[in-house]
Design an enzyme around this catalytic site. Structure first.
Site, PDB file in Angstrom:
ATOM      1  N   ASP A  14      40.474  37.555  42.971  1.00  0.00           N
ATOM      2  CA  ASP A  14      40.395  36.431  43.906  1.00  0.00           C
ATOM      3  C   ASP A  14      41.655  36.257  44.736  1.00  0.00           C
ATOM      4  O   ASP A  14      42.019  35.146  45.120  1.00  0.00           O
ATOM      5  CB  ASP A  14      40.081  35.109  43.158  1.00  0.00           C
ATOM      6  N   LYS A  17      40.849  39.508  48.760  1.00  0.00           N
ATOM      7  CA  LYS A  17      40.550  40.901  49.166  1.00  0.00           C
ATOM      8  C   LYS A  17      39.481  40.949  50.258  1.00  0.00           C
ATOM      9  O   LYS A  17      39.611  41.701  51.229  1.00  0.00           O
ATOM     10  CB  LYS A  17      40.080  41.707  47.936  1.00  0.00           C
ATOM     11  N   GLY A  41      33.276  38.290  43.660  1.00  0.00           N
ATOM     12  CA  GLY A  41      32.851  37.353  44.698  1.00  0.00           C
ATOM     13  C   GLY A  41      33.890  37.431  45.791  1.00  0.00           C
ATOM     14  O   GLY A  41      35.021  36.998  45.593  1.00  0.00           O
ATOM     15  N   HIS A  42      33.544  38.067  46.909  1.00  0.00           N
ATOM     16  CA  HIS A  42      34.498  38.275  47.997  1.00  0.00           C
ATOM     17  C   HIS A  42      34.091  37.429  49.194  1.00  0.00           C
ATOM     18  O   HIS A  42      33.007  37.597  49.731  1.00  0.00           O
ATOM     19  CB  HIS A  42      34.565  39.765  48.364  1.00  0.00           C
ATOM     20  N   GLN A 224      37.907  42.703  41.461  1.00  0.00           N
ATOM     21  CA  GLN A 224      38.763  42.184  40.392  1.00  0.00           C
ATOM     22  C   GLN A 224      40.244  42.420  40.744  1.00  0.00           C
ATOM     23  O   GLN A 224      40.574  42.388  41.913  1.00  0.00           O
ATOM     24  CB  GLN A 224      38.404  42.808  39.030  1.00  0.00           C
TER      25      GLN A 224
HETATM   26  P1  GDP Z   1      38.528  37.965  46.601  1.00  0.00           P
HETATM   27  O1  GDP Z   1      37.665  37.970  45.394  1.00  0.00           O
HETATM   28  O2  GDP Z   1      39.841  38.631  46.359  1.00  0.00           O
HETATM   29  O3  GDP Z   1      37.839  38.505  47.827  1.00  0.00           O
HETATM   30  O4  GDP Z   1      38.868  36.435  46.890  1.00  0.00           O
HETATM   31  P2  GDP Z   1      37.838  35.197  46.857  1.00  0.00           P
HETATM   32  O5  GDP Z   1      36.962  35.265  48.036  1.00  0.00           O
HETATM   33  O6  GDP Z   1      37.189  35.104  45.519  1.00  0.00           O
HETATM   34  O7  GDP Z   1      38.836  33.970  46.927  1.00  0.00           O
HETATM   35  C1  GDP Z   1      39.728  33.817  47.993  1.00  0.00           C
HETATM   36  C2  GDP Z   1      39.489  32.443  48.638  1.00  0.00           C
HETATM   37  O8  GDP Z   1      40.575  32.091  49.443  1.00  0.00           O
HETATM   38  C3  GDP Z   1      38.288  32.429  49.561  1.00  0.00           C
HETATM   39  O9  GDP Z   1      37.711  31.155  49.525  1.00  0.00           O
HETATM   40  C4  GDP Z   1      38.910  32.699  50.939  1.00  0.00           C
HETATM   41  O10 GDP Z   1      38.140  32.171  52.007  1.00  0.00           O
HETATM   42  C5  GDP Z   1      40.203  31.966  50.815  1.00  0.00           C
HETATM   43  N1  GDP Z   1      41.331  32.537  51.576  1.00  0.00           N
HETATM   44  C6  GDP Z   1      41.619  33.861  51.787  1.00  0.00           C
HETATM   45  N2  GDP Z   1      42.821  33.969  52.437  1.00  0.00           N
HETATM   46  C7  GDP Z   1      43.267  32.702  52.593  1.00  0.00           C
HETATM   47  C8  GDP Z   1      44.473  32.154  53.158  1.00  0.00           C
HETATM   48  O11 GDP Z   1      45.362  32.862  53.610  1.00  0.00           O
HETATM   49  N3  GDP Z   1      44.592  30.804  53.126  1.00  0.00           N
HETATM   50  C9  GDP Z   1      43.648  29.977  52.601  1.00  0.00           C
HETATM   51  N4  GDP Z   1      43.856  28.668  52.607  1.00  0.00           N
HETATM   52  N5  GDP Z   1      42.506  30.467  52.080  1.00  0.00           N
HETATM   53  C10 GDP Z   1      42.324  31.803  52.066  1.00  0.00           C
HETATM   54  P1  IMO Z   2      36.826  39.441  42.421  1.00  0.00           P
HETATM   55  O1  IMO Z   2      36.443  40.829  42.863  1.00  0.00           O
HETATM   56  C1  IMO Z   2      38.255  36.963  39.134  1.00  0.00           C
HETATM   57  C2  IMO Z   2      36.851  38.048  35.114  1.00  0.00           C
HETATM   58  C3  IMO Z   2      35.919  37.104  34.386  1.00  0.00           C
HETATM   59  C4  IMO Z   2      36.351  37.372  32.956  1.00  0.00           C
HETATM   60  C5  IMO Z   2      36.619  38.879  32.960  1.00  0.00           C
HETATM   61  C6  IMO Z   2      35.468  39.724  32.456  1.00  0.00           C
HETATM   62  O2  IMO Z   2      36.131  38.359  43.134  1.00  0.00           O
HETATM   63  O3  IMO Z   2      38.322  39.294  42.418  1.00  0.00           O
HETATM   64  P2  IMO Z   2      33.122  40.427  33.496  1.00  0.00           P
HETATM   65  O4  IMO Z   2      31.975  39.575  33.995  1.00  0.00           O
HETATM   66  O5  IMO Z   2      33.711  41.305  34.540  1.00  0.00           O
HETATM   67  O6  IMO Z   2      32.800  41.154  32.235  1.00  0.00           O
HETATM   68  O7  IMO Z   2      34.261  39.344  33.088  1.00  0.00           O
HETATM   69  O8  IMO Z   2      36.909  39.212  34.295  1.00  0.00           O
HETATM   70  N1  IMO Z   2      36.385  38.480  36.462  1.00  0.00           N
HETATM   71  C7  IMO Z   2      36.930  38.055  37.611  1.00  0.00           C
HETATM   72  N2  IMO Z   2      37.900  37.142  37.836  1.00  0.00           N
HETATM   73  N3  IMO Z   2      37.697  37.634  40.169  1.00  0.00           N
HETATM   74  C8  IMO Z   2      36.738  38.574  39.939  1.00  0.00           C
HETATM   75  O9  IMO Z   2      36.280  39.370  40.911  1.00  0.00           O
HETATM   76  C9  IMO Z   2      36.284  38.788  38.619  1.00  0.00           C
HETATM   77  N4  IMO Z   2      35.362  39.602  38.058  1.00  0.00           N
HETATM   78  C10 IMO Z   2      35.451  39.418  36.731  1.00  0.00           C
HETATM   79  O10 IMO Z   2      36.144  35.772  34.768  1.00  0.00           O
HETATM   80  O11 IMO Z   2      37.563  36.724  32.685  1.00  0.00           O
HETATM   81 MG    MG Z   3      36.616  36.670  44.179  1.00  0.00          MG
END
Ligand code: GDP
Ligand code: IMO
Ligand code: MG
Length: 431
Positions: A14, A17, A41-42, A224
């Protein structure tokens, strides 16, 4: 930009990415997922509209870039079918742009049931806090050599094979005291999904090799993060795949000597979802403030993310394990209002100072962060478009991260939108 770039999460996932991939896709012909599944979840925000992807690479929002789900990914066919429908609904063309490796393993409904069952059976302190998407059990089947691969989706015997597997899973579910599946409707649903997905199944390793030979640019999208990697993360509180840069090769079939550059994505602070040690975690009002301002709730499960200060020990470790050439540093704007921002520069354990992440989980869990305090810049950064416009205190925070990790920052993100991104002409925050 090098022709083949791997982008990896450098913390516990998170990091942002999806957002960075969407920005970089402007300069790539291919975007490739290489591990994980719909546990990811991206988030991509375009013109204020928020899209969350779980299996489809984040490059999908920039046609005509093509997207590949590589052999290292585990794919839930029902989830993928639904996600394709959602992306189409948003007006994005998918046909001829999304390819699924014929060697990718399938996540089937019984994997999800086993994942949830195992988590329920584990006690407090043992539970991993998985996303319950069946990821672990699907990789177990792959390693046990009993998995079903995407090539089977196009096989006329798929409906028969799926019935056989569901019946076998029912025996196990009954033994464990769980409700069995209703085989017939589920087999029909899966067979319908298989028919829909079959045309996108391809020998993607070959396709990527051919693309490379034509000089096309390929971007790998890690899921991840390094600390969730099955080998290098906080085992056993990890996911079941290699999220680190090396996974890009085994998870796609593209050989190591093709890879030109590695970008590590770092959040300006730290978060973690699920269980396991987290040295800089803040169980106080500051942690809550980071969660509130950063909107730190899981993009897949909606769970509140655990929050804490930036951990330079983790970042340094990630830099080495992944061979990070430059950082994409995200969510700097979230720190705008803090009077003080802290950086963990080392751990302290039993009177010793640790500079890297220990393998022994009991040691890691007992580590105390050694902090360095930096005065906050206390002004909004979202409008900033050039590093020259950064307030001096924000700049010194970034320079310190570069010093502590030995890696320059090449991309700076100050908001969730495409426009809130600064791609530096050359990596390194100018002094
Ligand atoms: P990922 O799993 O690495 O793709 O990240 P996620 O989408 O799970 O979580 C990142 C969250 O931060 C999302 O809600 C994005 O919209 C938000 N986000 C990404 N870059 C920025 C930033 O520079 N500033 C802020 N405030 N939010 C951001
Ligand atoms: P993105 O790509 C954050 C965590 C789960 C748990 C552990 C194992 O959005 O960064 P699993 O379901 O993979 O067997 O769970 O890994 N986890 C993540 N945490 N971002 C993710 O993906 C994750 N995918 C799995 O919360 O701790
Ligand atoms: Mg994510």
């Amino acid at each position: 930009m090098a022709n083949v770039t791997v982008l990896v999460g450098a913390q516990w996932g998170d990091e942002g990415k999806g957002k960075v991939i969407d920005v970089l896709t402007e300069r790539a012909e291919w975007v490739v997922r290489y591990q994980g599944g719909n546990n990811a979840g991206h988030t991509v925000e375009i013109a204020g509209a928020r899209h969350v992807l779980h299996l489809i690479p984040s490059g999908i929002f920039r046609p005509p870039t093509r997207c590949v789900i590589g052999n290292g990914v585990v794919v839930d066919p029902l989830a993928l079918r639904d996600e394709i429908a959602e992306v189409r609904q948003a007006g994005i063309p998918v046909d001829g742009r999304l390819f699924l490796s014929d060697r990718a393993h399938l996540v089937l409904p019984y994997h999800r049931a086993f994942d949830a069952g195992r988590e329920r059976a584990l006690g407090q302190g043992e539970r991993i806090g998985t996303t319950q998407r069946g990821i672990g059990p699907a990789y177990v089947d792959k390693a046990m050599r009993v998995g079903l691969r995407a090539a089977a989706l196009a096989d006329p015997d798929f409906p028969m094979e799926i019935r056989r597997r569901l019946e076998a899973a029912n025996v196990q579910l009954r033994q464990q005291g769980h409700a069995p599946f209703e085989v017939e409707p589920l087999a029909e649903k899966l067979s319908a999904a298989a028919a829909e997905l079959a045309p996108s199944v391809a020998d993607t390793a070959w396709m990527l090799d051919e693309a490379c030979r034509r000089g096309e640019r390929i971007l790998f999208e890690g899921a991840q993060g390094t600390m969730l990697d099955v080998d290098f993360g906080t085992y056993p509180f990890v996911t079941s795949s290699n999220a680190t840069a090396g996974g890009a090769c085994t998870g796609s079939g593209l050989p190591p000597n093709r890879i030109g550059r590695v970008i590590g994505v770092l959040k300006a602070y730290t978060t973690r979802v699920g269980e396991g040690p987290f040295p800089t975690e803040l169980n106080d009002a500051v942690g809550e403030e980071l969660r509130r301002v950063g909107g730190e709730y899981g993009a897949t499960t909606g769970r509140p993310r655990r929050c804490g200060w930036f951990d330079a020990v983790v970042a340094r470790y990630s830099a080495r394990i992944n061979g990070v050439d430059e950082w994409a540093l995200t969510k700097l704007d979230v720190l705008d209002g803090f009077e003080t921002v802290r950086i963990c520069v080392a751990y302290e354990h039993g009177g010793r100072r640790l500079e890297t992440v220990p393998a022994d989980l009991r040691v890691l869990a007992a580590c105390r962060p050694v902090y360095e305090d930096h005065p906050g810049w206390r002004q909004p950064l979202r409008h900033i478009r050039s590093p020259a416009d950064l307030p001096p205190l924000a700049r010194s925070y970034l320079v310190r991260i570069e010093e502590l990790t030995g890696v320059p920052i090449g991309i700076l993100s100050v908001g969730p939108g495409r426009e809130n991104t600064i791609v530096l002409p050359r990596p390194g925050i100018p002094a």
